[in-house]
Design a protein around this motif. Sequence first.
Motif, PDB file in Angstrom:
ATOM      1  N   LEU A 381       0.744  -1.084   0.260  1.00  0.00           N
ATOM      2  CA  LEU A 381       0.047  -0.160  -0.094  1.00  0.00           C
ATOM      3  C   LEU A 381       0.806   1.272   0.192  1.00  0.00           C
ATOM      4  O   LEU A 381       0.193   2.101  -1.028  1.00  0.00           O
ATOM      5  N   PRO A 382       1.717   1.508   0.082  1.00  0.00           N
ATOM      6  CA  PRO A 382       2.836   2.804   0.684  1.00  0.00           C
ATOM      7  C   PRO A 382       3.193   2.701  -0.770  1.00  0.00           C
ATOM      8  O   PRO A 382       3.566   3.734  -1.447  1.00  0.00           O
ATOM      9  N   ALA A 383       4.019   1.691  -1.721  1.00  0.00           N
ATOM     10  CA  ALA A 383       4.755   1.980  -2.939  1.00  0.00           C
ATOM     11  C   ALA A 383       2.458   2.214  -3.040  1.00  0.00           C
ATOM     12  O   ALA A 383       3.656   3.499  -4.557  1.00  0.00           O
ATOM     13  N   ILE A 384       1.869   1.806  -3.696  1.00  0.00           N
ATOM     14  CA  ILE A 384       1.541   2.099  -4.371  1.00  0.00           C
ATOM     15  C   ILE A 384       0.890   4.058  -4.056  1.00  0.00           C
ATOM     16  O   ILE A 384       0.111   4.142  -5.407  1.00  0.00           O
ATOM     17  N   PHE A 385       0.701   4.029  -2.996  1.00  0.00           N
ATOM     18  CA  PHE A 385       0.075   5.357  -2.688  1.00  0.00           C
ATOM     19  C   PHE A 385       1.154   6.639  -2.955  1.00  0.00           C
ATOM     20  O   PHE A 385       0.795   7.806  -3.368  1.00  0.00           O
ATOM     21  N   ALA A 386       2.578   6.231  -3.078  1.00  0.00           N
ATOM     22  CA  ALA A 386       3.917   7.064  -3.376  1.00  0.00           C
ATOM     23  C   ALA A 386       3.868   6.730  -5.127  1.00  0.00           C
ATOM     24  O   ALA A 386       4.947   7.937  -5.008  1.00  0.00           O
ATOM     25  N   SER A 387       2.823   6.219  -5.655  1.00  0.00           N
ATOM     26  CA  SER A 387       3.517   6.419  -7.652  1.00  0.00           C
ATOM     27  C   SER A 387       2.869   7.126  -7.540  1.00  0.00           C
ATOM     28  O   SER A 387       3.630   7.842  -9.261  1.00  0.00           O
ATOM     29  N   GLY A 388       2.235   8.366  -7.249  1.00  0.00           N
ATOM     30  CA  GLY A 388       2.005   9.591  -7.797  1.00  0.00           C
ATOM     31  C   GLY A 388       2.435  10.587  -7.396  1.00  0.00           C
ATOM     32  O   GLY A 388       2.216  11.840  -7.627  1.00  0.00           O
ATOM     33  N   ILE A 389       3.440  10.728  -6.199  1.00  0.00           N
ATOM     34  CA  ILE A 389       4.492  11.260  -5.473  1.00  0.00           C
ATOM     35  C   ILE A 389       5.721  11.696  -6.674  1.00  0.00           C
ATOM     36  O   ILE A 389       6.204  10.342  -7.559  1.00  0.00           O
ATOM     37  N   GLU A 390       6.315  12.843  -7.094  1.00  0.00           N
ATOM     38  CA  GLU A 390       6.905  13.371  -8.167  1.00  0.00           C
ATOM     39  C   GLU A 390       8.370  13.368  -7.310  1.00  0.00           C
ATOM     40  O   GLU A 390       9.479  13.063  -8.218  1.00  0.00           O
ATOM     41  N   SER A 391       8.517  13.896  -6.714  1.00  0.00           N
ATOM     42  CA  SER A 391       9.682  13.448  -5.951  1.00  0.00           C
ATOM     43  C   SER A 391      10.217  12.057  -5.711  1.00  0.00           C
ATOM     44  O   SER A 391       9.518  11.425  -5.178  1.00  0.00           O
ATOM     45  N   GLU A 392      11.862  11.756  -6.800  1.00  0.00           N
ATOM     46  CA  GLU A 392      12.301  10.728  -6.710  1.00  0.00           C
ATOM     47  C   GLU A 392      13.368   9.863  -5.062  1.00  0.00           C
ATOM     48  O   GLU A 392      13.006   9.470  -4.758  1.00  0.00           O
ATOM     49  N   MET A 393      13.164  11.508  -4.331  1.00  0.00           N
ATOM     50  CA  MET A 393      13.869  11.193  -2.587  1.00  0.00           C
ATOM     51  C   MET A 393      12.692  10.755  -1.846  1.00  0.00           C
ATOM     52  O   MET A 393      12.951  10.071  -1.492  1.00  0.00           O
ATOM     53  N   THR A 394      11.597  11.331  -1.787  1.00  0.00           N
ATOM     54  CA  THR A 394      10.814  10.852  -1.583  1.00  0.00           C
ATOM     55  C   THR A 394       9.793   9.178  -1.791  1.00  0.00           C
ATOM     56  O   THR A 394       9.708   8.469  -0.440  1.00  0.00           O
ATOM     57  N   ARG A 395       9.921   9.603  -2.699  1.00  0.00           N
ATOM     58  CA  ARG A 395       9.761   7.170  -3.195  1.00  0.00           C
ATOM     59  C   ARG A 395      10.569   6.570  -2.765  1.00  0.00           C
ATOM     60  O   ARG A 395       9.866   5.910  -2.312  1.00  0.00           O
ATOM     61  N   PHE A 396      12.112   7.390  -2.418  1.00  0.00           N
ATOM     62  CA  PHE A 396      12.398   6.512  -2.250  1.00  0.00           C
ATOM     63  C   PHE A 396      12.410   5.474  -0.976  1.00  0.00           C
ATOM     64  O   PHE A 396      12.992   4.587  -0.149  1.00  0.00           O
ATOM     65  N   ILE A 397      12.533   7.262  -0.067  1.00  0.00           N
ATOM     66  CA  ILE A 397      12.255   6.948   1.045  1.00  0.00           C
ATOM     67  C   ILE A 397      10.950   5.481   1.841  1.00  0.00           C
ATOM     68  O   ILE A 397      10.961   5.063   2.459  1.00  0.00           O
ATOM     69  N   ILE A 398       9.799   5.950   1.041  1.00  0.00           N
ATOM     70  CA  ILE A 398       8.662   5.937   1.324  1.00  0.00           C
ATOM     71  C   ILE A 398       8.954   4.026   0.700  1.00  0.00           C
ATOM     72  O   ILE A 398       9.048   2.671   1.838  1.00  0.00           O
ATOM     73  N   GLY A 399      10.099   4.018  -0.332  1.00  0.00           N
ATOM     74  CA  GLY A 399       9.946   2.407  -1.079  1.00  0.00           C
ATOM     75  C   GLY A 399      10.716   1.558   0.141  1.00  0.00           C
ATOM     76  O   GLY A 399      10.845   0.266   1.379  1.00  0.00           O
ATOM     77  N   CYS A 400      12.084   2.326   0.641  1.00  0.00           N
ATOM     78  CA  CYS A 400      12.624   1.681   2.295  1.00  0.00           C
ATOM     79  C   CYS A 400      11.878   1.148   3.350  1.00  0.00           C
ATOM     80  O   CYS A 400      12.325   0.294   3.825  1.00  0.00           O
ATOM     81  N   LEU A 401      10.934   2.468   3.731  1.00  0.00           N
ATOM     82  CA  LEU A 401      10.620   2.052   5.064  1.00  0.00           C
ATOM     83  C   LEU A 401       9.126   0.872   4.733  1.00  0.00           C
ATOM     84  O   LEU A 401       9.294   0.165   5.286  1.00  0.00           O
ATOM     85  N   ALA A 402       8.690   0.871   3.476  1.00  0.00           N
ATOM     86  CA  ALA A 402       7.510   0.212   3.626  1.00  0.00           C
ATOM     87  C   ALA A 402       8.730  -1.813   3.618  1.00  0.00           C
ATOM     88  O   ALA A 402       7.723  -2.459   4.684  1.00  0.00           O
ATOM     89  N   VAL A 403       9.225  -1.913   3.173  1.00  0.00           N
ATOM     90  CA  VAL A 403      10.054  -2.530   3.162  1.00  0.00           C
ATOM     91  C   VAL A 403      10.842  -2.773   4.619  1.00  0.00           C
ATOM     92  O   VAL A 403      10.330  -4.148   5.905  1.00  0.00           O
ATOM     93  N   SER A 404      11.215  -2.182   5.402  1.00  0.00           N
ATOM     94  CA  SER A 404      11.660  -2.321   6.963  1.00  0.00           C
ATOM     95  C   SER A 404      10.978  -2.173   7.899  1.00  0.00           C
ATOM     96  O   SER A 404      11.372  -2.490   8.984  1.00  0.00           O
ATOM     97  N   GLN A 405       9.461  -1.143   8.372  1.00  0.00           N
ATOM     98  CA  GLN A 405       8.432  -1.730   8.587  1.00  0.00           C
ATOM     99  C   GLN A 405       8.268  -3.289   9.139  1.00  0.00           C
ATOM    100  O   GLN A 405       7.795  -3.664  10.526  1.00  0.00           O
ATOM    101  N   LEU A 406       8.126  -4.005   8.476  1.00  0.00           N
ATOM    102  CA  LEU A 406       8.585  -4.867   8.519  1.00  0.00           C
ATOM    103  C   LEU A 406       6.685  -5.787   8.727  1.00  0.00           C
ATOM    104  O   LEU A 406       6.481  -6.965   8.753  1.00  0.00           O
ATOM    105  N   VAL A 407       5.913  -5.778  10.011  1.00  0.00           N
ATOM    106  CA  VAL A 407       4.701  -6.024  10.070  1.00  0.00           C
ATOM    107  C   VAL A 407       3.557  -5.229  10.031  1.00  0.00           C
ATOM    108  O   VAL A 407       3.070  -4.932  10.306  1.00  0.00           O
ATOM    109  N   TYR A 408       3.592  -6.659   8.909  1.00  0.00           N
ATOM    110  CA  TYR A 408       2.017  -5.682   7.538  1.00  0.00           C
ATOM    111  C   TYR A 408       0.859  -6.969   7.851  1.00  0.00           C
ATOM    112  O   TYR A 408       1.645  -8.255   7.922  1.00  0.00           O
ATOM    113  N   LEU A 409      -0.095  -6.765   8.572  1.00  0.00           N
ATOM    114  CA  LEU A 409      -1.307  -7.898   8.816  1.00  0.00           C
ATOM    115  C   LEU A 409      -1.502  -8.891   7.452  1.00  0.00           C
ATOM    116  O   LEU A 409      -2.077 -10.104   7.998  1.00  0.00           O
TER     117      LEU A 409
END
Length: 451
Positions: A381-409
Amino acid sequence: MDQNKPKSLLMFLIPSLIGVAMFMTPIPSDDGFTIPVAVLSGWLQGLLEGALPYIMTALIVISFLGSLVQKGFRPLWMDQNAFLRNLFDVSIFWVVTRLLAAVFAVLTLFELGVPAIYDPYTGGLLLYDLLPLLFTIFLFAGLFLPLLLNFGLLEFFGALLTKVMRPLFTLPGRSSIDSLTSWLGDGTIGVILTNKQYEEGFYSKREAAVIATTFSVVSITFSLVIIEEVGLSHMFFPFYLTVILAGVIAALIMPRIPPLSRKPQTYAEGKEQPDEAIPDEYKAQSFGSVKFGVDMAEKRAAGQQGVAAFFKSGGKNVLDMWLGVAPVVMAFGTIALIIAENTPFFTYLGMPFIPLLELMQIPEAAAASETMVVGFADMFLPAIFASGIESEMTRFIIGCLAVSQLVYLSEVGGVILGSKIPLNLGELFIIFIERTLITLPVIVVIAHIIF
Protein backbone atom coordinates in the motif's frame (compact mmCIF):
# COMPACT_ATOMS: atom_id res chain seq x y z
CA MET A 1 37.25 -43.79 16.80
CA ASP A 2 33.52 -44.38 17.27
CA GLN A 3 32.38 -46.74 14.46
CA ASN A 4 29.06 -44.88 14.20
CA LYS A 5 30.83 -41.53 13.76
CA PRO A 6 30.84 -41.47 9.93
CA LYS A 7 27.18 -42.55 9.81
CA SER A 8 26.04 -39.92 12.33
CA LEU A 9 28.09 -37.25 10.52
CA LEU A 10 26.38 -38.12 7.23
CA MET A 11 22.99 -38.10 9.00
CA PHE A 12 23.73 -34.49 9.95
CA LEU A 13 25.38 -33.33 6.73
CA ILE A 14 23.22 -34.77 3.93
CA PRO A 15 19.73 -33.64 5.07
CA SER A 16 21.13 -30.31 6.35
CA LEU A 17 22.88 -29.56 3.05
CA ILE A 18 19.68 -30.44 1.16
CA GLY A 19 17.84 -28.04 3.50
CA VAL A 20 20.40 -25.29 2.86
CA ALA A 21 20.06 -25.92 -0.89
CA MET A 22 16.25 -25.74 -0.69
CA PHE A 23 15.90 -22.71 1.59
CA MET A 24 19.10 -20.67 1.37
CA THR A 25 20.73 -21.10 -2.02
CA PRO A 26 20.08 -18.10 -4.28
CA ILE A 27 19.30 -19.02 -7.88
CA PRO A 28 18.70 -16.61 -10.80
CA SER A 29 15.09 -15.86 -11.74
CA ASP A 30 13.19 -13.42 -13.93
CA ASP A 31 12.91 -11.02 -10.96
CA GLY A 32 16.54 -11.31 -9.85
CA PHE A 33 17.27 -14.07 -7.36
CA THR A 34 15.09 -16.53 -5.49
CA ILE A 35 15.39 -19.90 -3.69
CA PRO A 36 14.35 -23.42 -4.83
CA VAL A 37 11.40 -23.58 -2.40
CA ALA A 38 10.04 -20.37 -3.94
CA VAL A 39 10.56 -21.81 -7.45
CA LEU A 40 8.57 -24.94 -6.50
CA SER A 41 5.94 -22.69 -4.97
CA GLY A 42 5.68 -20.62 -8.16
CA TRP A 43 5.49 -23.75 -10.33
CA LEU A 44 2.62 -25.24 -8.32
CA GLN A 45 0.87 -21.89 -8.18
CA GLY A 46 0.95 -21.73 -11.98
CA LEU A 47 -0.28 -25.30 -12.23
CA LEU A 48 -3.26 -24.77 -9.91
CA GLU A 49 -3.84 -21.11 -10.74
CA GLY A 50 -7.62 -21.17 -11.30
CA ALA A 51 -8.30 -23.66 -8.51
CA LEU A 52 -6.31 -22.11 -5.67
CA PRO A 53 -8.90 -19.51 -4.54
CA TYR A 54 -11.46 -22.35 -4.30
CA ILE A 55 -8.99 -24.58 -2.43
CA MET A 56 -8.11 -21.81 0.03
CA THR A 57 -11.79 -20.99 0.61
CA ALA A 58 -12.48 -24.68 1.32
CA LEU A 59 -9.55 -24.89 3.78
CA ILE A 60 -10.70 -21.73 5.62
CA VAL A 61 -14.27 -23.06 5.87
CA ILE A 62 -12.96 -26.44 7.11
CA SER A 63 -10.88 -24.60 9.73
CA PHE A 64 -14.00 -22.86 11.05
CA LEU A 65 -16.26 -25.95 10.90
CA GLY A 66 -13.59 -28.07 12.63
CA SER A 67 -13.36 -25.52 15.46
CA LEU A 68 -17.17 -25.40 15.69
CA VAL A 69 -17.44 -29.20 15.98
CA GLN A 70 -14.56 -29.41 18.49
CA LYS A 71 -15.86 -26.59 20.71
CA GLY A 72 -19.54 -27.54 20.44
CA PHE A 73 -19.55 -31.35 20.49
CA ARG A 74 -16.01 -32.47 21.47
CA PRO A 75 -16.20 -35.81 19.59
CA LEU A 76 -13.96 -38.49 21.08
CA TRP A 77 -12.00 -39.08 17.85
CA MET A 78 -10.96 -35.41 17.83
CA ASP A 79 -10.46 -35.06 21.58
CA GLN A 80 -8.13 -38.04 21.80
CA ASN A 81 -5.98 -36.94 18.86
CA ALA A 82 -3.43 -34.43 20.19
CA PHE A 83 -2.77 -32.93 16.74
CA LEU A 84 -6.47 -32.38 15.89
CA ARG A 85 -7.18 -31.06 19.38
CA ASN A 86 -4.33 -28.57 19.08
CA LEU A 87 -5.53 -27.54 15.61
CA PHE A 88 -9.22 -27.02 16.34
CA ASP A 89 -9.58 -26.50 20.11
CA VAL A 90 -8.94 -22.74 20.01
CA SER A 91 -10.34 -19.89 22.10
CA ILE A 92 -13.66 -18.21 21.24
CA PHE A 93 -11.74 -15.22 19.83
CA TRP A 94 -10.04 -17.44 17.24
CA VAL A 95 -13.30 -19.26 16.45
CA VAL A 96 -14.85 -15.87 15.63
CA THR A 97 -11.74 -14.97 13.60
CA ARG A 98 -12.11 -18.20 11.61
CA LEU A 99 -15.83 -17.48 11.10
CA LEU A 100 -15.02 -14.00 9.75
CA ALA A 101 -12.35 -15.47 7.47
CA ALA A 102 -14.81 -18.06 6.13
CA VAL A 103 -17.45 -15.37 5.47
CA PHE A 104 -14.93 -13.05 3.77
CA ALA A 105 -13.53 -15.88 1.62
CA VAL A 106 -16.96 -17.11 0.45
CA LEU A 107 -18.23 -13.58 -0.28
CA THR A 108 -15.04 -12.75 -2.18
CA LEU A 109 -15.00 -16.00 -4.16
CA PHE A 110 -18.58 -15.58 -5.39
CA GLU A 111 -18.59 -11.73 -5.30
CA LEU A 112 -21.56 -11.57 -2.97
CA GLY A 113 -22.68 -8.90 -0.51
CA VAL A 114 -20.75 -5.68 0.05
CA PRO A 115 -18.33 -4.79 -2.83
CA ALA A 116 -15.83 -3.38 -0.28
CA ILE A 117 -15.21 -6.96 0.91
CA TYR A 118 -14.51 -8.58 -2.47
CA ASP A 119 -12.84 -5.57 -4.11
CA PRO A 120 -9.59 -6.49 -5.98
CA TYR A 121 -7.65 -4.34 -3.48
CA THR A 122 -9.22 -5.87 -0.33
CA GLY A 123 -10.57 -9.44 -0.11
CA GLY A 124 -9.69 -10.00 -3.77
CA LEU A 125 -6.05 -9.12 -3.15
CA LEU A 126 -5.86 -11.70 -0.36
CA LEU A 127 -7.88 -14.53 -1.94
CA TYR A 128 -6.52 -14.27 -5.47
CA ASP A 129 -2.95 -13.02 -4.92
CA LEU A 130 -1.65 -13.63 -1.40
CA LEU A 131 -3.42 -16.79 -0.18
CA PRO A 132 -2.55 -18.83 -3.33
CA LEU A 133 1.09 -17.86 -2.71
CA LEU A 134 0.80 -18.82 0.97
CA PHE A 135 -0.84 -22.16 0.03
CA THR A 136 2.14 -23.22 -2.05
CA ILE A 137 4.78 -21.63 0.22
CA PHE A 138 3.22 -23.36 3.25
CA LEU A 139 3.12 -26.69 1.39
CA PHE A 140 6.78 -26.81 0.40
CA ALA A 141 8.18 -24.88 3.37
CA GLY A 142 6.18 -27.00 5.84
CA LEU A 143 7.08 -30.26 4.13
CA PHE A 144 10.82 -29.60 3.88
CA LEU A 145 11.26 -27.51 7.04
CA PRO A 146 12.37 -30.60 9.07
CA LEU A 147 15.54 -30.61 6.92
CA LEU A 148 16.56 -27.37 8.65
CA LEU A 149 15.06 -28.17 12.05
CA ASN A 150 15.63 -31.84 12.80
CA PHE A 151 19.06 -32.87 11.55
CA GLY A 152 21.41 -30.66 13.56
CA LEU A 153 21.93 -27.59 11.39
CA LEU A 154 20.56 -25.22 14.05
CA GLU A 155 22.59 -26.91 16.77
CA PHE A 156 25.74 -26.48 14.67
CA PHE A 157 25.17 -22.77 13.97
CA GLY A 158 23.97 -22.26 17.53
CA ALA A 159 27.38 -23.32 18.85
CA LEU A 160 29.23 -21.18 16.29
CA LEU A 161 27.24 -17.94 16.45
CA THR A 162 25.93 -17.57 20.01
CA LYS A 163 28.93 -15.35 20.88
CA VAL A 164 27.85 -13.00 18.07
CA MET A 165 24.05 -13.15 18.33
CA ARG A 166 23.80 -12.91 22.15
CA PRO A 167 25.71 -9.65 22.74
CA LEU A 168 24.38 -7.93 19.61
CA PHE A 169 20.77 -9.08 19.41
CA THR A 170 20.17 -10.89 22.76
CA LEU A 171 19.39 -14.07 20.80
CA PRO A 172 20.73 -17.63 20.51
CA GLY A 173 23.07 -18.42 17.60
CA ARG A 174 20.54 -20.67 15.86
CA SER A 175 18.36 -17.59 15.15
CA SER A 176 20.82 -16.62 12.39
CA ILE A 177 19.28 -19.38 10.24
CA ASP A 178 15.80 -17.81 10.58
CA SER A 179 17.15 -14.51 9.30
CA LEU A 180 18.95 -16.03 6.31
CA THR A 181 15.89 -18.09 5.36
CA SER A 182 13.66 -14.99 5.43
CA TRP A 183 16.15 -12.83 3.57
CA LEU A 184 16.65 -15.25 0.69
CA GLY A 185 13.17 -16.75 0.67
CA ASP A 186 10.20 -15.15 2.36
CA GLY A 187 9.37 -13.52 5.71
CA THR A 188 6.55 -16.00 6.33
CA ILE A 189 9.03 -18.89 6.14
CA GLY A 190 11.06 -17.19 8.88
CA VAL A 191 7.96 -16.91 11.08
CA ILE A 192 7.06 -20.57 10.46
CA LEU A 193 10.61 -21.62 11.37
CA THR A 194 10.57 -19.45 14.51
CA ASN A 195 7.18 -20.78 15.60
CA LYS A 196 8.34 -24.42 15.31
CA GLN A 197 11.50 -23.65 17.29
CA TYR A 198 9.42 -21.91 19.96
CA GLU A 199 6.95 -24.81 20.24
CA GLU A 200 9.84 -27.28 20.57
CA GLY A 201 11.40 -25.28 23.41
CA PHE A 202 14.47 -23.86 21.65
CA TYR A 203 13.33 -20.23 21.91
CA SER A 204 11.83 -18.44 24.91
CA LYS A 205 8.71 -16.28 24.57
CA ARG A 206 10.89 -13.17 24.34
CA GLU A 207 13.29 -14.68 21.81
CA ALA A 208 10.47 -15.96 19.58
CA ALA A 209 8.75 -12.55 19.65
CA VAL A 210 12.02 -10.74 18.87
CA ILE A 211 13.00 -13.05 16.00
CA ALA A 212 9.53 -13.03 14.39
CA THR A 213 9.30 -9.22 14.37
CA THR A 214 12.96 -8.40 13.76
CA PHE A 215 14.56 -11.18 11.72
CA SER A 216 11.68 -12.35 9.51
CA VAL A 217 12.91 -9.86 6.97
CA VAL A 218 11.28 -9.13 3.62
CA SER A 219 12.82 -11.22 0.85
CA ILE A 220 14.90 -9.85 -2.02
CA THR A 221 12.09 -10.80 -4.44
CA PHE A 222 9.45 -8.79 -2.58
CA SER A 223 11.87 -5.88 -2.30
CA LEU A 224 12.27 -5.88 -6.09
CA VAL A 225 8.50 -5.61 -6.48
CA ILE A 226 8.40 -2.61 -4.11
CA ILE A 227 11.23 -0.73 -5.82
CA GLU A 228 9.59 -1.29 -9.22
CA GLU A 229 6.23 -0.05 -7.88
CA VAL A 230 7.79 3.27 -6.78
CA GLY A 231 9.50 3.58 -10.20
CA LEU A 232 13.11 3.32 -9.00
CA SER A 233 14.19 -0.16 -10.14
CA HIS A 234 17.47 1.32 -11.46
CA MET A 235 18.35 2.12 -7.81
CA PHE A 236 17.88 -1.37 -6.38
CA PHE A 237 21.46 -1.72 -5.09
CA PRO A 238 21.50 1.46 -2.91
CA PHE A 239 17.86 0.75 -1.99
CA TYR A 240 18.60 -2.72 -0.62
CA LEU A 241 21.80 -1.65 1.14
CA THR A 242 19.75 1.07 2.88
CA VAL A 243 17.12 -1.50 3.92
CA ILE A 244 19.82 -3.83 5.33
CA LEU A 245 21.50 -1.02 7.34
CA ALA A 246 18.15 0.23 8.71
CA GLY A 247 17.14 -3.35 9.54
CA VAL A 248 20.37 -4.08 11.44
CA ILE A 249 20.03 -0.88 13.51
CA ALA A 250 16.39 -1.78 14.30
CA ALA A 251 17.51 -5.31 15.28
CA LEU A 252 20.04 -3.86 17.74
CA ILE A 253 17.47 -1.57 19.41
CA MET A 254 14.10 -3.40 19.26
CA PRO A 255 14.93 -6.30 21.65
CA ARG A 256 16.00 -3.76 24.29
CA ILE A 257 12.78 -1.70 24.42
CA PRO A 258 9.15 -2.58 25.31
CA PRO A 259 7.08 -4.47 24.38
CA LEU A 260 9.75 -6.99 23.29
CA SER A 261 12.06 -6.38 26.27
CA ARG A 262 9.18 -7.14 28.66
CA LYS A 263 8.38 -10.56 27.21
CA PRO A 264 9.27 -13.27 29.76
CA GLN A 265 12.33 -15.43 29.25
CA THR A 266 10.17 -18.54 29.76
CA TYR A 267 9.69 -21.45 27.40
CA ALA A 268 6.65 -23.13 25.85
CA GLU A 269 4.88 -25.68 28.08
CA GLY A 270 7.34 -25.18 30.93
CA LYS A 271 10.37 -26.45 29.00
CA GLU A 272 13.85 -25.75 30.39
CA GLN A 273 16.23 -23.22 28.83
CA PRO A 274 18.64 -24.95 26.40
CA ASP A 275 22.25 -24.82 27.56
CA GLU A 276 24.24 -22.75 25.05
CA ALA A 277 27.54 -22.84 26.95
CA ILE A 278 30.44 -24.67 25.32
CA PRO A 279 31.78 -27.30 27.78
CA ASP A 280 35.27 -26.78 29.17
CA GLU A 281 36.71 -29.85 27.39
CA TYR A 282 35.90 -28.23 24.03
CA LYS A 283 37.21 -24.79 25.00
CA ALA A 284 40.70 -26.23 25.44
CA GLN A 285 40.72 -27.61 21.87
CA SER A 286 41.52 -25.87 18.59
CA PHE A 287 38.25 -25.00 16.84
CA GLY A 288 36.46 -26.19 19.97
CA SER A 289 33.18 -24.44 19.14
CA VAL A 290 33.12 -26.09 15.68
CA LYS A 291 33.74 -29.55 17.19
CA PHE A 292 31.09 -28.95 19.84
CA GLY A 293 28.63 -27.80 17.15
CA VAL A 294 29.30 -30.91 15.04
CA ASP A 295 28.86 -33.21 18.05
CA MET A 296 25.56 -31.54 19.02
CA ALA A 297 24.37 -31.73 15.41
CA GLU A 298 25.23 -35.44 15.16
CA LYS A 299 23.40 -36.14 18.40
CA ARG A 300 20.29 -34.34 17.09
CA ALA A 301 20.43 -36.13 13.71
CA ALA A 302 20.88 -39.55 15.33
CA GLY A 303 17.50 -39.15 17.08
CA GLN A 304 15.52 -39.02 13.80
CA GLN A 305 13.24 -41.94 12.99
CA GLY A 306 13.35 -42.34 9.22
CA VAL A 307 11.64 -41.10 6.07
CA ALA A 308 8.04 -41.86 7.13
CA ALA A 309 8.42 -39.88 10.37
CA PHE A 310 10.04 -37.03 8.39
CA PHE A 311 7.08 -36.67 6.02
CA LYS A 312 4.58 -37.13 8.86
CA SER A 313 6.21 -34.22 10.71
CA GLY A 314 6.25 -32.12 7.54
CA GLY A 315 2.62 -32.97 6.75
CA LYS A 316 1.53 -31.81 10.20
CA ASN A 317 3.42 -28.54 9.65
CA VAL A 318 1.53 -28.00 6.38
CA LEU A 319 -1.94 -28.70 7.85
CA ASP A 320 -1.17 -26.52 10.87
CA MET A 321 -0.36 -23.59 8.58
CA TRP A 322 -3.18 -24.14 6.10
CA LEU A 323 -5.89 -24.47 8.73
CA GLY A 324 -4.39 -22.34 11.52
CA VAL A 325 -2.66 -19.45 9.79
CA ALA A 326 -4.54 -18.86 6.50
CA PRO A 327 -7.86 -17.89 8.22
CA VAL A 328 -6.06 -15.30 10.38
CA VAL A 329 -4.41 -13.74 7.32
CA MET A 330 -7.77 -13.62 5.50
CA ALA A 331 -9.69 -12.15 8.46
CA PHE A 332 -7.23 -9.52 9.70
CA GLY A 333 -5.87 -8.73 6.25
CA THR A 334 -9.33 -8.08 4.76
CA ILE A 335 -10.43 -5.86 7.65
CA ALA A 336 -7.18 -3.85 7.52
CA LEU A 337 -7.37 -3.40 3.74
CA ILE A 338 -11.06 -2.38 3.85
CA ILE A 339 -10.15 0.31 6.40
CA ALA A 340 -7.13 1.43 4.35
CA GLU A 341 -9.00 1.58 1.03
CA ASN A 342 -12.35 3.02 2.15
CA THR A 343 -11.66 5.31 5.10
CA PRO A 344 -9.21 8.11 5.95
CA PHE A 345 -8.21 6.22 9.12
CA PHE A 346 -4.57 5.61 8.16
CA THR A 347 -4.34 9.13 6.70
CA TYR A 348 -5.31 10.55 10.09
CA LEU A 349 -2.81 8.25 11.82
CA GLY A 350 -0.12 9.55 9.47
CA MET A 351 -0.79 13.24 10.17
CA PRO A 352 1.49 13.44 13.25
CA PHE A 353 4.37 12.48 10.94
CA ILE A 354 3.99 15.66 8.81
CA PRO A 355 6.04 17.94 11.16
CA LEU A 356 8.68 15.20 11.51
CA LEU A 357 8.95 14.75 7.73
CA GLU A 358 9.14 18.52 7.22
CA LEU A 359 11.86 18.76 9.89
CA MET A 360 13.79 16.08 7.97
CA GLN A 361 13.37 18.19 4.81
CA ILE A 362 11.51 15.50 2.89
CA PRO A 363 9.76 16.88 -0.23
CA GLU A 364 5.95 16.48 -0.43
CA ALA A 365 5.78 15.73 3.31
CA ALA A 366 1.95 15.78 3.48
CA ALA A 367 1.63 13.16 0.71
CA ALA A 368 4.41 11.06 2.26
CA SER A 369 2.73 11.13 5.70
CA GLU A 370 -0.23 9.15 4.30
CA THR A 371 2.09 6.22 3.64
CA MET A 372 3.71 6.13 7.10
CA VAL A 373 1.11 3.92 8.83
CA VAL A 374 -0.83 2.39 5.95
CA GLY A 375 1.89 -0.27 5.60
CA PHE A 376 0.54 -1.91 8.76
CA ALA A 377 -2.34 -3.16 6.59
CA ASP A 378 -0.18 -4.31 3.67
CA MET A 379 3.40 -3.72 2.56
CA PHE A 380 2.38 -2.80 -1.01
CA LEU A 381 0.00 0.00 0.00
CA PRO A 382 2.73 2.61 0.75
CA ALA A 383 4.32 1.89 -2.63
CA ILE A 384 0.94 2.22 -4.39
CA PHE A 385 0.22 5.48 -2.55
CA ALA A 386 3.73 6.75 -3.40
CA SER A 387 3.45 6.13 -7.14
CA GLY A 388 1.79 9.56 -7.59
CA ILE A 389 4.53 11.47 -5.73
CA GLU A 390 6.88 13.41 -8.02
CA SER A 391 10.00 13.53 -5.81
CA GLU A 392 12.33 10.56 -6.42
CA MET A 393 13.88 11.07 -3.00
CA THR A 394 10.48 10.83 -1.28
CA ARG A 395 9.55 7.71 -3.28
CA PHE A 396 12.93 6.17 -2.35
CA ILE A 397 12.30 6.85 1.36
CA ILE A 398 8.77 5.41 1.23
CA GLY A 399 9.96 2.28 -0.61
CA CYS A 400 12.77 1.65 1.90
CA LEU A 401 10.46 2.28 4.85
CA ALA A 402 7.73 -0.03 3.50
CA VAL A 403 10.22 -2.93 3.46
CA SER A 404 11.83 -1.98 6.81
CA GLN A 405 8.52 -1.73 8.73
CA LEU A 406 8.18 -5.51 8.39
CA VAL A 407 5.04 -6.17 10.46
CA TYR A 408 2.11 -5.92 8.03
CA LEU A 409 -1.18 -7.69 8.74
CA SER A 410 -1.89 -9.06 5.29
CA GLU A 411 1.09 -11.44 5.51
CA VAL A 412 3.84 -11.56 8.19
CA GLY A 413 1.66 -9.95 10.89
CA GLY A 414 -1.23 -12.28 10.09
CA VAL A 415 1.05 -15.32 10.17
CA ILE A 416 2.44 -14.22 13.57
CA LEU A 417 -1.09 -13.80 14.96
CA GLY A 418 -2.01 -17.25 13.66
CA SER A 419 1.07 -18.85 15.23
CA LYS A 420 1.83 -19.71 18.86
CA ILE A 421 4.31 -16.82 19.13
CA PRO A 422 3.12 -14.69 22.11
CA LEU A 423 2.24 -11.40 20.39
CA ASN A 424 -1.16 -9.75 20.10
CA LEU A 425 -2.54 -7.19 17.62
CA GLY A 426 -1.86 -4.19 19.88
CA GLU A 427 1.76 -5.23 20.46
CA LEU A 428 2.29 -5.73 16.73
CA PHE A 429 1.05 -2.19 16.06
CA ILE A 430 3.38 -0.73 18.72
CA ILE A 431 6.30 -2.70 17.21
CA PHE A 432 5.34 -1.43 13.75
CA ILE A 433 5.41 2.22 14.96
CA GLU A 434 8.71 1.67 16.80
CA ARG A 435 10.30 0.17 13.68
CA THR A 436 9.03 3.16 11.69
CA LEU A 437 10.53 5.70 14.12
CA ILE A 438 13.86 3.83 14.33
CA THR A 439 14.40 3.13 10.63
CA LEU A 440 13.02 6.42 9.20
CA PRO A 441 15.96 8.67 10.31
CA VAL A 442 18.49 6.12 9.00
CA ILE A 443 16.74 5.95 5.62
CA VAL A 444 16.36 9.76 5.40
CA VAL A 445 20.06 10.40 6.13
CA ILE A 446 21.09 7.97 3.37
CA ALA A 447 18.49 9.48 0.99
CA HIS A 448 19.93 12.97 1.57
CA ILE A 449 23.41 11.62 0.75
CA ILE A 450 22.23 9.87 -2.45
CA PHE A 451 19.96 12.61 -3.80
